[in-house]
Scaffold this motif. Structure first.
Motif: not given
Length: 301
Positions: A140, A165, A232
């Motif tokens: 990450h 990620g 994300w």
């Protein structure tokens, strides 16, 4: 396919310290730390409705044309960074001149740190899953909005952080780009030990050309406080590491002295959230179809 099994022990949880959160792999009758199922006692955010990680089901993702390629600034720049065993993971602090924009992010974000999550001796250990598959490891790379001066400030904003990620896949040969980190692990086996490294972020991630294909959703930190403040981005292209390189991480020790293995949070419910997919592969496919059509037309003339 790897199933997450939650093992519940019959020992009393009363002796656990609420602030002393841990992963399921650390939870035993002798060590009743606060495991993932009870992280809500550490921070109420951990019981929120937009938590991470999640299982990304390909059939349910929606292509989104706004998910354009990223602009990565100073990812090629070599820097001297502080690598530490923080008691829960390996963390590398990043210089703030490294930045990302594009990819339908609202603003430019500056780098803060990177850390990893892994299994046991190269076994399943990623946090996010793809169609139920768990990869051996996940990195990450954490960025915060350029205007913020601290992590705590960014965590008050629903899109305060942008985390990239990447999954790891076991390979036959060693990945030489990761040698500096793998070699440095020997110096940080014990919790809170640290060392210095010289490297660039570009050496650690897949080739820039392969970064057009990624998943996007709104979520949270995957450790307490579990703040729901993260945009994300989970990339499809994996990073190769040999079995020996993956296993090297299992030599580290958690803050309680136990082996640092299976350092991942179980997947969380989507609760109606939509996962989106960049159209990088679709554009390539349509270009190929146009090219094929042109060739067929040409051959029939």
């Amino acid at each position: 396919w790897h199933l997450h099994l939650q093992i519940h022990f019959s020992c009393s949880p009363l002796s656990s310290s609420v602030s002393d959160w841990c992963y399921q792999s650390q939870y035993t009758c002798n060590n009743t730390c606060t495991g993932p199922a009870r992280w809500g006692k550490v921070s109420e955010h951990c019981d929120g409705r937009t938590q991470s990680p999640v299982n990304i089901v390909r059939k349910r993702v929606l292509p989104d044309g706004r998910l354009t390629p990223f602009q990565l600034s100073d990812y090629l720049h070599r820097f001297r960074g502080h690598l530490v065993n923080n008691g829960h993971s390996v963390q590398l602090d990043l210089p703030s001149h490294i930045k990302i924009s594009g990819g339908n992010l609202p603003v430019t974000y500056k780098a803060l740190q990177l850390h990893l999550h892994w299994g046991k001796h190269g076994g399943p250990g990623s946090e996010h899953l793809i169609d139920g598959e768990q990869f051996p490891m996940e990195i990450h790379i954490v960025h915060l909005k350029e205007k913020y001066h601290s992590l705590s400030e960014a965590l008050k904003d629903r899109a305060g952080l942008a985390v990239l990620g990447f999954f790891f896949q076991e390979s036959e040969s060693e990945n030489k780009n990761f040698s500096p980190i793998i070699n440095a692990l020997e110096d940080i086996i014990q919790p809170y030990n640290s060392t210095m490294l010289d490297l660039s972020l570009a050496e650690l991630i897949p080739d820039f050309k392969s970064l057009n294909e990624y998943f996007r959703y709104d979520g949270s930190l995957t450790t307490p406080s579990c703040a729901e403040a993260v945009v994300w981005t989970v990339f499809e292209h994996t990073i190769p590491l040999s079995r020996n390189q993956l296993s090297a991480f299992s030599k580290l020790k958690f803050s309680d002295g136990q082996p640092m293995i299976n350092s991942y949070r179980p997947v969380q419910p989507l609760n109606g959230r939509q996962v989106y997919y960049s159209r990088g592969h679709l554009a390539t496919t349509s270009n190929m179809l146009i090219l094929l059509a042109a060739l067929v037309t040409y051959s029939t003339l």
